[in-house]
Motif scaffolding. Structure first.
Motif, short mmCIF file in Angstrom:
data_model
loop_
_atom_site.label_atom_id
_atom_site.label_comp_id
_atom_site.label_asym_id
_atom_site.label_seq_id
_atom_site.Cartn_x
_atom_site.Cartn_y
_atom_site.Cartn_z
N MET A 1 0.84 -1.20 0.00
CA MET A 1 0.00 0.00 0.00
C MET A 1 0.87 1.26 0.00
O MET A 1 1.82 1.35 0.76
N SER A 2 0.50 2.15 -0.84
CA SER A 2 1.28 3.38 -0.89
C SER A 2 1.00 4.23 0.35
O SER A 2 -0.09 4.17 0.92
N SER A 3 1.99 5.01 0.75
CA SER A 3 1.78 5.87 1.92
C SER A 3 0.89 7.05 1.57
O SER A 3 0.48 7.82 2.41
N ILE A 4 0.61 7.22 0.28
CA ILE A 4 -0.23 8.33 -0.16
C ILE A 4 -1.53 7.76 -0.70
O ILE A 4 -1.50 6.86 -1.55
N ALA A 5 -2.63 8.24 -0.20
CA ALA A 5 -3.91 7.78 -0.73
C ALA A 5 -4.08 8.36 -2.12
O ALA A 5 -3.63 9.48 -2.40
N ASN A 6 -4.71 7.62 -3.02
CA ASN A 6 -4.94 8.09 -4.39
C ASN A 6 -3.67 8.52 -5.10
O ASN A 6 -3.63 9.59 -5.70
N SER A 7 -2.65 7.72 -5.04
CA SER A 7 -1.42 8.05 -5.76
C SER A 7 -1.72 8.06 -7.25
O SER A 7 -2.53 7.27 -7.74
N ILE A 8 -1.06 8.95 -7.99
CA ILE A 8 -1.29 8.99 -9.43
C ILE A 8 -0.43 7.94 -10.13
O ILE A 8 -0.54 7.75 -11.33
N PHE A 9 0.44 7.29 -9.38
CA PHE A 9 1.34 6.32 -9.99
C PHE A 9 0.79 4.90 -9.84
O PHE A 9 -0.10 4.65 -9.04
N THR A 10 1.34 3.99 -10.61
CA THR A 10 0.92 2.58 -10.50
C THR A 10 1.33 2.06 -9.13
O THR A 10 2.27 2.59 -8.53
N PRO A 11 0.67 1.03 -8.65
CA PRO A 11 1.01 0.51 -7.32
C PRO A 11 2.49 0.16 -7.21
O PRO A 11 3.12 0.39 -6.18
N GLU A 12 3.09 -0.38 -8.31
CA GLU A 12 4.51 -0.75 -8.25
C GLU A 12 5.37 0.48 -8.03
O GLU A 12 6.24 0.52 -7.17
N THR A 13 5.10 1.52 -8.84
CA THR A 13 5.89 2.74 -8.71
C THR A 13 5.67 3.38 -7.34
O THR A 13 6.62 3.84 -6.70
#
Ligand code: SF4
Ligand code: SF4
Ligand code: SF4
Ligand code: FES
Ligand code: FES
Lengths: 169, 781
Positions: A1-13
């Motif tokens: 899970m990204s530390s940022i909600a609604n990241s504009i990047f793909t989950p991998e990035t």
């Protein structure tokens, strides 16, 4: 899970960015790699990318822009599918770099930092790309083409046009 | 640090180890040219103008980054150095247009001076010129890119000094430019813009004309203005400011505000209001003729008629209905002399204690609570603004200095940056100064009492605070009455400062514009001042009490000086329908609109006298601007007393005596009289001349008001601030609930009470911040 909600990047990035932000003594040091990876994913560094990277690194957007504008290999506008970077630095210049550049301008009908109407190619005059021993050299996205002449250049461009090039983006 | 000895240009010098060579030389009178170096900001070494030859070093070295060392031998001027500086200039001039004749900095530009000195007439720079139209980044900040020499003073000033970081450097090499924080790609109107505090510090720090001021640009030239040092009218911090003034057909107009001479306690700092919001003085809505209500309408009349009518009516009402049917409301923007005179007017001319003002902080409690314990380690417990810049530890309770007292915030930041001061913050909001704080304690809104109780507990925050030996407590105006007293009692080892809102809020309280205390917070009976005045011994009505009395038909007359209580306290207009109201003000405010007589007043930039800031630092205000048709509040009070039929000499002790105004009150307009005054001062003589001379009353203030007796007149006249601690004994302990009487003005960075709507600049900046600056921020979500 990204530390940022609604990241504009793909989950991998996004996951990669989370890691990047944690491995340096100062978070800010992750800025340049993040910008490069963001550009690889989106094609250029968009305003949204600037905003998210600033948030990830606790920087002001202005700080991100200050760095972003310093590096000529970072872009703030989209380029063509294939970004043709012609080196005109000393070794390449001595071996015909400018000739190559002029040739590309003529065949592609575009100038420095311009993109063809079909969006396939864009052209850029760059500083040393680190292939001096086989000058003159050209970098297309992340591919290198060395020891070129205008004729060889035509063949290279033709390969990409025909869809035979490596498609990094 | 230990001193080291070294040689500069053959002169033997000494300076503490660690001193920068450029500073050491400056103190010895050797000027080394510099562009990027700016005292107090981080070192940049970007311009290479300060190069000097240091013996045994292979290359020229930058004096701005070299610290002095034992035995160092330095040459600051030689043909080699001159050549190097000339080459530097040629490079700096690479993009520079030859527009000195129109550039705002012409005449005070460091680049112009240096180019003249080193004769850098031509450039070997062959890159394409970086030419751009000038850009408007905000209503007050403009940028002219080709003039910029990339010294980064503005960037550091905004980042380090202001803690805003609104400016940055973009691109590289010869295309480097200074950029604001809203880029073209995010701005609604396609132009780069600034979202910041609009303080203008970047403009003042800029050594060239690259950053220019929206209110001053293209208006005049430095040598065409008179420069008058006075005090900012806006908040309670009391910044010293130098106003650039020039003559216009109906007086003299202020065109610029700055403090480049760094002479005050604000160094070179001024906030947006201090630097630009003088424009209310030039507003066309200014009243310039007295008005008297006739058939329900306010019509212009002569001064004689207005004052005669007002004086006569006031007399009739006093005689018929008694002194306590009259109320007087003072101002927190008039001088100490005017405030003192007004309370004397109420107490001796009318004969009532019905006098009050819009209190923005509870100074009565401060004075009461500190009574008897006025010193800590032999020093007064009333802190000065200068303490904020020097104290090793500061506790900030309530209040948000960044918005309400910008100089206090600046001094706290400077102290943290330069002296590593420890800052503790207790607040119910996440204020911006939290970024500088070592520890932050969140307090519930209106929960300061609980916080003060917690000071008795053992937790990390209180332990840290209590272990500070030299602690300065800066108290916001949210604390008042019992809470404030309790806080002071809880920290017996600390110095205190209480933040108020307007230029002379503290002065109005100190001068006794209060119903229950005489000047210097003296009791109504028994003090020295009480025996001098034959004033009533019963406390009068406070400000709200007066309006209640008016509504009940018990207040027949009200005299309001420089204040707008109707708007400020939300008073119902009908309350005053049966009251005879006299108002002195600059504009037709909500209160003035209800008046029977309106007298056009001068503002603080148009008169002389003294003011006392929130901290009790007294400074001189000098007359800078002037407006035909208006009079100072001082003169109007005296004239009203005269028309009232009062013996003026008992109100203002003028005539024979030793001191007088010989030019101070005329500020920019003074001339021969000033030279005369220098002679008189040197001979210890200042003959009093006129009943309108505020300095005559200053004598009385010095004689009667505790604390002000320590005032040194020459210090004041030479423009220095002096700290006053009202250390009088036997202060009256004020009880009862006066909590609602203290009404903080809730001014932000871009508002200044009733003046806000008369300052087009403040409105422009508000609009800019709401539209241009807010849109990209909203879209960034
Ligand atoms: S006006 Fe003040 S806050 Fe705004 S950019 Fe300039 S220095 Fe920074
Ligand atoms: S705008 Fe002025 S202060 Fe800022 S870098 Fe340019 S010359 Fe220096
Ligand atoms: S901080 Fe206060 S006194 Fe200083 S310039 Fe601003 S408003 Fe004026
Ligand atoms: S000079 Fe062209 S690759 Fe190095
Ligand atoms: S002042 Fe020393 S390098 Fe600029």
């Amino acid at each position: 899970m990204s530390s940022i909600a609604n990241s504009i990047f793909t989950p991998e990035t996004a996951a990669r960015f989370d890691k990047l932000a944690s491995i340096y003594p100062v978070k800010r040091s992750a800025l340049v790699p993040m910008l490069l990876y963001a550009q690889d994913e989106i094609g250029y560094v968009s305003n949204a990318a600037v905003a998210e990277i600033a948030e990830r690194l606790d920087l002001l957007e202005l700080d991100v822009r200050n760095v972003l504008s310093y590096y000529s290999m970072l872009r703030t506008a989209p380029v063509g599918k294939y970004n043709v970077q012609v080196c005109t630095n000393i070794s390449c210049m001595l071996r015909g770099g400018f000739e190559l550049l002029d040739h590309c301008k003529k065949t592609l009908h575009i100038g420095h930092k311009e993109t063809t109407a079909d969006g396939l190619f864009s052209l850029e005059e760059v500083e040393c790309i680190g292939a001096c021993c086989w000058a003159p050299a050209v970098q297309v996205n992340y591919d290198f083409h060395e020891d070129l002449t205008p004729a060889k250049m035509d063949a290279v461009l033709e390969d990409y046009r025909a869809g035979r090039g490596k498609d990094v983006k | 640090m230990a001193d080291v000895s070294f040689t500069v240009d053959g002169k033997k010098l000494t300076a503490p180890a660690g001193t920068l060579l450029i500073d050491a030389c400056k103190s010895a009178g050797i000027e080394i040219p510099a562009f990027c170096y700016y005292p107090g900001l981080s070192l940049q070494a970007a311009c290479r103008m300060c190069v000097v030859r240091i013996e045994k070093q292979p290359k020229l070295a930058t004096a701005c980054t070299t610290t002095v060392a034992e035995g160092m031998n330095v040459t600051t001027e030689s043909p080699e150095i001159a050549q190097a500086r000339k080459a530097t200039l040629q490079l700096l001039l690479g993009n520079h247009p030859l527009d000195c004749p129109v550039c705002d900095a012409g005449g005070e530009c460091e680049l112009q001076d240096m180019t003249f000195k080193y004769g850098a007439a031509d450039s070997f720079y062959t890159e394409p010129k970086n030419h751009r139209e000038e850009q408007q980044w905000s209503p007050v900040v403009y940028f002219d890119r080709p003039r910029c020499i990339l010294c980064y003073r503005c960037v550091r000033m905004c980042g380090e000094g202001m803690d805003i970081f609104a400016l940055g450097v973009q691109n590289r090499g010869s295309s480097s430019v200074i950029a604001p924080n809203i880029p073209v790609s995010e701005s609604p109107n396609g132009m780069a813009a600034l979202d910041c505090e609009q303080c203008g510090m970047c403009i003042d720090a800029c050594p060239v004309g690259a950053l220019t001021s929206g209110t001053y640009r293209y208006k005049t030239r430095p040598w065409e203005m008179n420069h008058v040092a006075t005090v900012c009218t806006h908040c309670g911090d009391g910044c010293k400011t130098t106003l650039g003034v020039r003559s216009v057909s109906d007086g003299s107009e202020i065109v610029r505000g700055d403090n480049r001479d760094k002479s005050g306690m604000n160094g070179d700092f001024l906030c947006n209001k201090g630097r630009y919001a003088f424009d209310f003085a030039n507003n066309i809505e200014r009243l310039t003729s007295p008005l008297v209500r006739k058939d329900g309408k306010l019509v212009p009349v002569s001064w004689e008629e207005a004052l005669g009518f007002a004086g006569k009516r006031l007399r009739e009402i006093r005689d018929e209905k008694g002194a306590n049917a009259v109320g007087v409301i003072g101002s927190n923007r008039t001088t100490n002399e005017e405030s003192y005179l007004l309370q004397k007017f109420a107490r001796t001319v009318i004969g009532t204690n019905n006098i009050d003002h819009h209190r923005t902080a509870d100074y009565v409690t401060l004075a009461t609570a500190l009574q008897g314990t006025t010193t800590v380690a032999g020093k007064p417990r009333f802190a000065s603004q200068r303490c904020v810049e020097k104290s090793p530890a500061i506790l900030l309770v309530g209040g948000d200095p960044t918005n309400e007292a910008p100089l206090t915030a600046w001094n706290i930041r400077t102290n943290v940056r330069l002296n590593k001061a420890r800052v503790y913050v207790a607040n119910h909001r996440d204020i911006k100064l939290k970024r500088q704080a070592k520890a932050f304690t969140p307090v519930a809104e209106f929960g300061y009492a609980a916080f003060i109780d917690s000071l008795g507990e053992e937790n990390e925050f209180t332990k840290a605070v209590k272990s500070e030996e030299k602690l300065l407590v800066v108290v916001g105006n949210e604390l008042r009455g019992g809470e404030l007293a309790k806080l002071i009692a809880a920290l017996p080892h600390a110095k205190f400062a209480l933040l108020a809102d307007y230029a002379n809020s503290r002065g109005a309280a100190d001068m006794g514009v209060l119903p229950d205390a005489l000047p210097g917070y003296q009791p109504l009976t028994g003090s020295a001042i009480a025996s001098e005045y034959t004033s009533p011994s019963e406390p009068g009505l406070d400000l709200l009490g007066m309006f209640d009395a008016a509504a009940n038909g018990k207040l027949a007359a009200l005299y309001v000086v420089g204040s707008n209580p109707v708007k400020r306290y939300g008073i119902d207009a009908t309350a005053l329908k049966d009251t005879f109201v006299i108002v002195q003000d600059m504009f037709l405010t909500e209160t003035a609109m209800l008046a029977d007589v309106v007298l056009p007043a001068a503002n603080l930039y148009e008169k002389s006298g003294s003011v006392t800031n929130s901290y009790g630092d007294v400074q001189l205000v000098s007359k800078a601007a002037d407006k035909a048709g208006v009079r100072s509040d001082f003169e109007m009070i005296v004239r009203l007393a005269d028309k009232f039929g009062h013996e003026i000499k008992t109100l203002v002790p003028f005539g024979k005596g030793l001191r007088a105004d010989m030019g101070q009150t005329r500020g920019a307009q003074s001339g021969e009289a000033d030279r005369h005054s220098v002679w008189l001062t040197a001979n210890n003589m200042e003959p009093k001349l006129s009943p309108f001379d505020p300095f005559a009353i200053l004598d009385e203030i010095q004689r009667l008001v505790p604390g002000y007796d320590k005032l040194l007149r020459l210090q004041l006249l030479s423009g220095n601030d002096q700290h006053i601690a009202p250390a009088g004994s036997g202060l009256v302990q004020i009880s009862g609930s006066r909590k609602d009487l203290v009404l903080p003005a809730a001014d932000s960075l871009f508002t200044s009470g009733s003046l806000t709507r008369y300052s087009p600049m403040l409105q422009d900046v508000q609009r800019h911040q709401a539209d241009e600056a807010a849109t990209p921020l909203a879209s960034a979500d």
